[in-house]
Design a protein around this motif. Structure first.
Motif, mmCIF file in Angstrom:
data_model
loop_
_atom_site.group_PDB
_atom_site.id
_atom_site.type_symbol
_atom_site.label_atom_id
_atom_site.label_comp_id
_atom_site.label_asym_id
_atom_site.label_seq_id
_atom_site.Cartn_x
_atom_site.Cartn_y
_atom_site.Cartn_z
ATOM 1 N N ILE A 26 31.728 -6.853 45.999
ATOM 2 C CA ILE A 26 30.747 -7.372 45.030
ATOM 3 C C ILE A 26 31.456 -8.232 43.981
ATOM 4 O O ILE A 26 31.028 -9.341 43.664
ATOM 5 C CB ILE A 26 29.982 -6.205 44.372
ATOM 6 C CG1 ILE A 26 29.031 -5.550 45.368
ATOM 7 C CG2 ILE A 26 29.215 -6.677 43.144
ATOM 8 C CD1 ILE A 26 28.317 -4.309 44.832
ATOM 9 N N ARG A 29 32.511 -11.517 45.532
ATOM 10 C CA ARG A 29 31.370 -12.430 45.727
ATOM 11 C C ARG A 29 30.942 -13.020 44.389
ATOM 12 O O ARG A 29 30.548 -14.181 44.289
ATOM 13 C CB ARG A 29 30.192 -11.678 46.370
ATOM 14 C CG ARG A 29 30.383 -11.311 47.818
ATOM 15 C CD ARG A 29 30.530 -12.515 48.708
ATOM 16 N NE ARG A 29 29.374 -13.413 48.613
ATOM 17 C CZ ARG A 29 29.440 -14.726 48.915
ATOM 18 N NH1 ARG A 29 30.596 -15.263 49.265
ATOM 19 N NH2 ARG A 29 28.382 -15.501 48.814
ATOM 20 N N GLN A 30 31.027 -12.201 43.343
ATOM 21 C CA GLN A 30 30.558 -12.665 42.024
ATOM 22 C C GLN A 30 31.370 -13.870 41.569
ATOM 23 O O GLN A 30 30.825 -14.814 40.995
ATOM 24 C CB GLN A 30 30.675 -11.524 41.012
ATOM 25 C CG GLN A 30 30.023 -11.828 39.666
ATOM 26 C CD GLN A 30 30.257 -10.684 38.697
ATOM 27 O OE1 GLN A 30 29.998 -9.531 39.042
ATOM 28 N NE2 GLN A 30 30.774 -10.994 37.529
ATOM 29 N N LEU A 40 23.617 -8.472 38.322
ATOM 30 C CA LEU A 40 23.168 -8.152 39.679
ATOM 31 C C LEU A 40 24.209 -7.274 40.368
ATOM 32 O O LEU A 40 23.873 -6.311 41.064
ATOM 33 C CB LEU A 40 22.910 -9.427 40.487
ATOM 34 C CG LEU A 40 22.404 -9.212 41.909
ATOM 35 C CD1 LEU A 40 21.092 -8.433 41.925
ATOM 36 C CD2 LEU A 40 22.263 -10.550 42.652
ATOM 37 N N SER A 41 25.479 -7.582 40.120
ATOM 38 C CA SER A 41 26.555 -6.768 40.706
ATOM 39 C C SER A 41 26.416 -5.314 40.256
ATOM 40 O O SER A 41 26.486 -4.393 41.067
ATOM 41 C CB SER A 41 27.919 -7.309 40.256
ATOM 42 O OG SER A 41 28.063 -8.651 40.663
ATOM 43 N N LEU A 44 23.494 -3.595 42.007
ATOM 44 C CA LEU A 44 23.819 -3.201 43.391
ATOM 45 C C LEU A 44 24.688 -1.955 43.381
ATOM 46 O O LEU A 44 24.508 -1.046 44.203
ATOM 47 C CB LEU A 44 24.527 -4.354 44.109
ATOM 48 C CG LEU A 44 23.643 -5.557 44.452
ATOM 49 C CD1 LEU A 44 24.496 -6.763 44.863
ATOM 50 C CD2 LEU A 44 22.648 -5.202 45.554
ATOM 51 N N TYR A 122 16.252 -7.953 35.774
ATOM 52 C CA TYR A 122 15.767 -7.730 37.141
ATOM 53 C C TYR A 122 14.689 -6.659 37.227
ATOM 54 O O TYR A 122 14.614 -5.755 36.382
ATOM 55 C CB TYR A 122 16.946 -7.344 38.040
ATOM 56 C CG TYR A 122 18.003 -8.419 38.125
ATOM 57 C CD1 TYR A 122 19.157 -8.340 37.363
ATOM 58 C CD2 TYR A 122 17.818 -9.532 38.929
ATOM 59 C CE1 TYR A 122 20.121 -9.346 37.410
ATOM 60 C CE2 TYR A 122 18.759 -10.546 39.002
ATOM 61 C CZ TYR A 122 19.912 -10.448 38.233
ATOM 62 O OH TYR A 122 20.854 -11.464 38.281
ATOM 63 N N VAL A 171 16.119 -11.905 45.099
ATOM 64 C CA VAL A 171 17.495 -12.348 44.898
ATOM 65 C C VAL A 171 18.454 -11.463 45.692
ATOM 66 O O VAL A 171 19.602 -11.845 45.923
ATOM 67 C CB VAL A 171 17.891 -12.347 43.404
ATOM 68 C CG1 VAL A 171 17.113 -13.404 42.633
ATOM 69 C CG2 VAL A 171 17.724 -10.977 42.772
ATOM 70 N N ALA A 172 17.964 -10.293 46.100
ATOM 71 C CA ALA A 172 18.761 -9.406 46.941
ATOM 72 C C ALA A 172 17.830 -8.396 47.596
ATOM 73 O O ALA A 172 16.754 -8.109 47.054
ATOM 74 C CB ALA A 172 19.819 -8.673 46.131
ATOM 75 N N TYR A 186 23.061 -5.069 53.049
ATOM 76 C CA TYR A 186 22.280 -5.868 52.097
ATOM 77 C C TYR A 186 22.670 -7.335 52.160
ATOM 78 O O TYR A 186 23.693 -7.700 52.760
ATOM 79 C CB TYR A 186 22.461 -5.327 50.672
ATOM 80 C CG TYR A 186 23.764 -5.713 50.020
ATOM 81 C CD1 TYR A 186 24.939 -5.017 50.290
ATOM 82 C CD2 TYR A 186 23.820 -6.783 49.129
ATOM 83 C CE1 TYR A 186 26.138 -5.379 49.699
ATOM 84 C CE2 TYR A 186 25.015 -7.143 48.519
ATOM 85 C CZ TYR A 186 26.171 -6.443 48.808
ATOM 86 O OH TYR A 186 27.365 -6.820 48.233
ATOM 87 N N THR A 187 21.831 -8.167 51.528
ATOM 88 C CA THR A 187 22.129 -9.580 51.370
ATOM 89 C C THR A 187 21.720 -10.002 49.962
ATOM 90 O O THR A 187 20.778 -9.450 49.402
ATOM 91 C CB THR A 187 21.383 -10.456 52.404
ATOM 92 O OG1 THR A 187 21.752 -11.824 52.211
ATOM 93 C CG2 THR A 187 19.874 -10.318 52.270
ATOM 94 N N THR A 188 22.451 -10.984 49.424
ATOM 95 C CA THR A 188 22.038 -11.599 48.157
ATOM 96 C C THR A 188 21.583 -13.024 48.439
ATOM 97 O O THR A 188 21.724 -13.910 47.612
ATOM 98 C CB THR A 188 23.207 -11.600 47.152
ATOM 99 O OG1 THR A 188 24.333 -12.226 47.774
ATOM 100 C CG2 THR A 188 23.560 -10.199 46.703
#
Ligand code: FBP
Length: 338
Positions: A26, A29-30, A40-41, A44, A122, A171-172, A186-188
């Protein structure tokens, strides 16, 4: 006594790397998104944490009186299982304490759940424990989640509008499958990745990187007991599957059936039935998240009339027919429906 000299190097079997943890993935990716703020991280990670707790409770449910019903019904008119309630409580607490989600909707509750984090960016829609009919019989069950960036001003009270944005605004999205092993997929909005939970480390480890589903398959999943109530096009499609000697596999847990078909190629069907003329599955926290993930992995998801992600949602617990899986199989079904 002679002590045998063994040479421990980084390549020694005992020293091999454990793999990429979810947290590290995570964070990595961020960094790919210069404007990312980490909220968002964190969200998750909060979901992953609640998943670890549910993993533990599911595994020992039979030992701590966590099997069986609560004797009450949820907003869907279904009898609530103890584990349904435990999962609902655990996810609500993790998301509330995490601070990133300003509101939640859950299969187990009628109305919007306000976390009090009005500064959260979110909202989360979730099915805390999918496959309730399988809880007491040790068959795989799962959690399904969908995340949106709110449309109401930050700091204000979230509203229905934050949840009725439409599936393409997620968004995810993803699921946690509590099966022979526990895996979070999962996917973002980019690649789809799976992380298997290693309880001995308390970590999810990247085990299924960049999942791309086969474009076709030989597995079909539906409740054969409902076939008489299916429309002709669906019956025709199932007859064709049998003629082609495809394999019928139906666990009765959407997450488990979806996961198998995602990896092996197949189609899951829950058409309208006499009992559920609009379909059984819920749009916001079952169909939308799996359709979002499916499309990123090369699959298709339709209600029979339109792509699931193009459906304009109108209520929190609305249902939809769902046909999801390998594109070649879904397209041939849609051809028979139209
Ligand atoms: P819940 O258990 O969360 O209500 O989910 C619905 C579900 O159990 C799916 O997981 C599954 O695919 C389907 O319903 C099974 O329905 P049926 O028993 O009618 O085949």
């Amino acid at each position: 006594m002679d002590v045998q000299q063994i040479d421990i190097t980084a390549s020694h079997p005992l020293a091999l790397p454990v793999g990429v943890t979810l947290d590290r993935y995570i964070m990595h990716r961020q960094t790919a998104f210069p404007y990312a703020t980490g909220e968002l991280s964190q969200l998750l990670r909060d979901i992953a944490l609640a998943g670890k707790i549910i993993h533990r409770e599911v595994n020992r449910a039979g030992l701590i009186d966590l099997t069986g019903g609560m004797g009450v019904q949820n907003v869907q008119g279904e009898s609530q299982q103890k584990l349904d309630m435990i999962a609902n409580i655990r996810f609500k607490r993790a998301l509330t304490n995490g601070g990133e989600a300003c509101a939640i909707i859950s299969e187990e509750e009628e109305d919007i759940i306000y976390t009090g984090n009005n500064h959260g960016k979110y909202v989360v829609a979730m099915d805390p424990l999918d496959g309730s009919s399988n809880i007491d019989v040790n068959v795989s069950i799962g959690t399904i989640f969908s995340i949106y960036r709110r449309v109401t001003p930050i700091g204000s009270e979230p509203t229905l509008a934050d949840f009725l944005q439409g599936g393409r605004r997620q968004v995810a999205a993803g699921y946690i499958l509590y099966g022979s092993s526990t895996i979070m997929v999962y996917t973002t909005g980019h690649s789809v990745n799976g992380f298997t939970y290693d309880a001995s480390l308390g970590e999810y480890i990247l085990s299924h990187p960049d999942i791309h589903s086969p474009c076709t398959g030989q597995i079909y999943s539906c409740n054969d007991g409902n076939v008489d109530g299916y429309e002709d096009g669906v019956k025709e499609y199932l007859t064709d599957c049998r003629k082609k000697q495809y394999t019928a596999r139906y666990i009765g847990s959407l997450v488990a059936d979806f996961h198998r078909n995602l990896l092996k190629g197949g189609i899951y069907l829950y058409p309208p039935t006499k009992k559920s003329p609009d379909g059984k599955l819920r749009l916001l926290y079952e169909a939308f998240p799996l359709a979002f993930l499916a499309e990123k992995a090369g699959c298709l998801a339709t209600s029979g009339n339109q792509a699931i992600l193009d459906i304009k949602p109108s209520s929190l617990h609305q249902r939809t027919p769902l046909y999801i899986g390998a594109p070649v199989m879904v397209e041939s079904l849609v051809d028979m429906l139209t």
